[in-house]
Design a protein around this motif. Structure first.
Motif, PDB file in Angstrom:
ATOM      1  N   GLN A  48       0.811  -1.209   0.000  1.00  9.57           N
ATOM      2  CA  GLN A  48       0.000   0.000   0.000  1.00  9.57           C
ATOM      3  C   GLN A  48       0.846   1.262   0.000  1.00  9.57           C
ATOM      4  OE1 GLN A  48      -3.151  -0.106  -0.960  1.00  9.57           O
ATOM      5  NE2 GLN A  48      -4.266   0.347   0.948  1.00  9.57           N
ATOM      6  N   VAL A  49       1.882   1.287   0.831  1.00  6.04           N
ATOM      7  CA  VAL A  49       2.731   2.465   0.913  1.00  6.04           C
ATOM      8  C   VAL A  49       3.587   2.559  -0.340  1.00  6.04           C
ATOM      9  CG1 VAL A  49       4.577   3.613   2.180  1.00  6.04           C
ATOM     10  CG2 VAL A  49       2.749   2.435   3.420  1.00  6.04           C
ATOM     11  N   GLN A  50       3.539   3.713  -0.962  1.00  4.98           N
ATOM     12  CA  GLN A  50       4.345   3.981  -2.143  1.00  4.98           C
ATOM     13  C   GLN A  50       5.165   5.237  -1.908  1.00  4.98           C
ATOM     14  OE1 GLN A  50       2.320   3.866  -5.930  1.00  4.98           O
ATOM     15  NE2 GLN A  50       0.852   2.346  -5.208  1.00  4.98           N
ATOM     16  N   LEU A  51       6.435   5.162  -2.235  1.00  8.04           N
ATOM     17  CA  LEU A  51       7.366   6.255  -2.026  1.00  8.04           C
ATOM     18  C   LEU A  51       8.061   6.555  -3.340  1.00  8.04           C
ATOM     19  CD1 LEU A  51       8.890   4.717   1.201  1.00  8.04           C
ATOM     20  CD2 LEU A  51       7.288   6.636   1.148  1.00  8.04           C
ATOM     21  N   VAL A  52       7.960   7.793  -3.776  1.00  8.88           N
ATOM     22  CA  VAL A  52       8.567   8.212  -5.029  1.00  8.88           C
ATOM     23  C   VAL A  52       9.393   9.458  -4.766  1.00  8.88           C
ATOM     24  CG1 VAL A  52       8.214   8.889  -7.417  1.00  8.88           C
ATOM     25  CG2 VAL A  52       6.653   7.252  -6.346  1.00  8.88           C
ATOM     26  N   GLU A  53      10.699   9.310  -4.823  1.00  9.49           N
ATOM     27  CA  GLU A  53      11.618  10.423  -4.639  1.00  9.49           C
ATOM     28  C   GLU A  53      12.093  10.925  -5.998  1.00  9.49           C
ATOM     29  OE1 GLU A  53      12.714   7.459  -1.203  1.00  9.49           O
ATOM     30  OE2 GLU A  53      12.355   7.309  -3.367  1.00  9.49           O
ATOM     31  N   SER A  54      12.307  12.216  -6.083  1.00 12.38           N
ATOM     32  CA  SER A  54      12.810  12.811  -7.307  1.00 12.38           C
ATOM     33  C   SER A  54      13.515  14.116  -6.978  1.00 12.38           C
ATOM     34  CB  SER A  54      11.682  13.053  -8.317  1.00 12.38           C
ATOM     35  OG  SER A  54      10.733  13.973  -7.815  1.00 12.38           O
ATOM     36  N   GLY A  55      14.198  14.659  -7.960  1.00 11.42           N
ATOM     37  CA  GLY A  55      14.832  15.955  -7.817  1.00 11.42           C
ATOM     38  C   GLY A  55      16.330  15.920  -7.630  1.00 11.42           C
ATOM     39  N   GLY A  56      16.905  14.742  -7.498  1.00  7.01           N
ATOM     40  CA  GLY A  56      18.341  14.654  -7.342  1.00  7.01           C
ATOM     41  C   GLY A  56      19.062  15.002  -8.625  1.00  7.01           C
ATOM     42  N   GLY A  57      20.361  15.128  -8.512  1.00  4.51           N
ATOM     43  CA  GLY A  57      21.168  15.459  -9.669  1.00  4.51           C
ATOM     44  C   GLY A  57      22.569  15.828  -9.265  1.00  4.51           C
ATOM     45  N   LEU A  58      23.279  16.384 -10.204  1.00  2.12           N
ATOM     46  CA  LEU A  58      24.655  16.807 -10.011  1.00  2.12           C
ATOM     47  C   LEU A  58      24.703  18.320  -9.903  1.00  2.12           C
ATOM     48  CD1 LEU A  58      27.736  16.291 -10.012  1.00  2.12           C
ATOM     49  CD2 LEU A  58      27.630  16.409 -12.508  1.00  2.12           C
ATOM     50  N   VAL A  59      25.281  18.809  -8.824  1.00  2.00           N
ATOM     51  CA  VAL A  59      25.429  20.241  -8.620  1.00  2.00           C
ATOM     52  C   VAL A  59      26.825  20.538  -8.106  1.00  2.00           C
ATOM     53  CG1 VAL A  59      22.973  20.638  -8.169  1.00  2.00           C
ATOM     54  CG2 VAL A  59      24.521  20.152  -6.270  1.00  2.00           C
ATOM     55  N   GLN A  60      27.227  21.776  -8.283  1.00  2.20           N
ATOM     56  CA  GLN A  60      28.500  22.234  -7.765  1.00  2.20           C
ATOM     57  C   GLN A  60      28.350  22.632  -6.305  1.00  2.20           C
ATOM     58  OE1 GLN A  60      30.169  25.376 -10.121  1.00  2.20           O
ATOM     59  NE2 GLN A  60      32.171  25.306  -9.131  1.00  2.20           N
ATOM     60  N   ALA A  61      29.427  22.516  -5.553  1.00  3.10           N
ATOM     61  CA  ALA A  61      29.407  22.946  -4.158  1.00  3.10           C
ATOM     62  C   ALA A  61      28.900  24.374  -4.056  1.00  3.10           C
ATOM     63  CB  ALA A  61      30.795  22.820  -3.547  1.00  3.10           C
ATOM     64  N   GLY A  62      28.022  24.593  -3.094  1.00  8.97           N
ATOM     65  CA  GLY A  62      27.385  25.884  -2.933  1.00  8.97           C
ATOM     66  C   GLY A  62      26.059  26.015  -3.647  1.00  8.97           C
ATOM     67  N   GLY A  63      25.740  25.061  -4.492  1.00 10.70           N
ATOM     68  CA  GLY A  63      24.500  25.095  -5.234  1.00 10.70           C
ATOM     69  C   GLY A  63      23.334  24.569  -4.438  1.00 10.70           C
ATOM     70  N   SER A  64      22.203  24.449  -5.121  1.00  9.38           N
ATOM     71  CA  SER A  64      20.960  24.054  -4.475  1.00  9.38           C
ATOM     72  C   SER A  64      20.240  22.992  -5.276  1.00  9.38           C
ATOM     73  CB  SER A  64      20.028  25.262  -4.309  1.00  9.38           C
ATOM     74  OG  SER A  64      20.604  26.266  -3.498  1.00  9.38           O
TER      75      SER A  64
END
Length: 124
Positions: free
Chosen positions: A1-17
Motif C-alpha cells: 500500500q505504501v508507495q514512495l517516489v523520490e525525485s529531484g536529485g542530480g549533479l550540482v557544484q558545491a554551494g548550489g541548491s
C-alpha cells in the motif's frame, strides 16, 4: 500500500541548491510523519530531517540545520527538501520514508518502507 517516489536529485557544484520531492501515499492514517534519510558511500544511512503531516515540528540534524528546509504541500501531497549551500559531504542517495516520531528536537525510527531514492552528487 505504501508507495514512495523520490525525485529531484542530480549533479550540482558545491554551494548550489537542489529541491527534492517525495510523494508518499498509502498511509492508513491521516496523522503521520515523513523523514528524509541519506546514505553516502561507505557510510551508514542517517536521518536528516522530518516533518509531521500537519507541518508541525520540523526537525533537522545538526549537519544540515540552517542549510536544508523541509516542507509539506497538502494539496499536492508532496514533501519537499530544499537543500541550499550544498557540500561534497552531502553526496548521497536520499530517501523519504514514514517515521514513528517527529519532534522539533528528535526524529524517530523509520518504518520499514524504502523506495529507490534519488542520487545527489555535489562536486568540489
Amino acid at each position: 500500500q505504501v508507495q514512495l517516489v523520490e525525485s529531484g536529485g542530480g549533479l550540482v557544484q558545491a554551494g548550489g541548491s537542489l529541491r527534492l520531492s517525495c510523494v508518499a501515499s498509502g498511509f492508513t492514517s491521516d496523522y503521520y510523519a515523513i523523514g528524509w534519510f541519506r546514505q553516502a558511500p561507505g557510510k551508514e544511512r542517517e536521518g536528516i530531517s522530518c516533518i509531521f503531516s500537519d507541518n508541525s515540528n520540523a526537525y533537522y540534524t545538526d549537519s544540515v540545520k540552517g542549510r536544508f528546509t523541509i516542507s509539506n504541500d497538502n494539496v499536492k501531497k508532496t514533501v519537499y527538501l530544499q537543500m541550499n549551500s550544498l557540500k561534497p559531504d552531502d553526496t548521497a542517495v536520499y530517501y523519504c520514508t514514514p517515521v514513528r516520531l517527529c519532534l522539533d528536537h528528535s526524529m524517530g525510527a523509520p518504518y520499514d518502507y524504502w523506495g529507490q531514492g534519488t542520487q545527489v552528487t555535489v562536486s568540489s
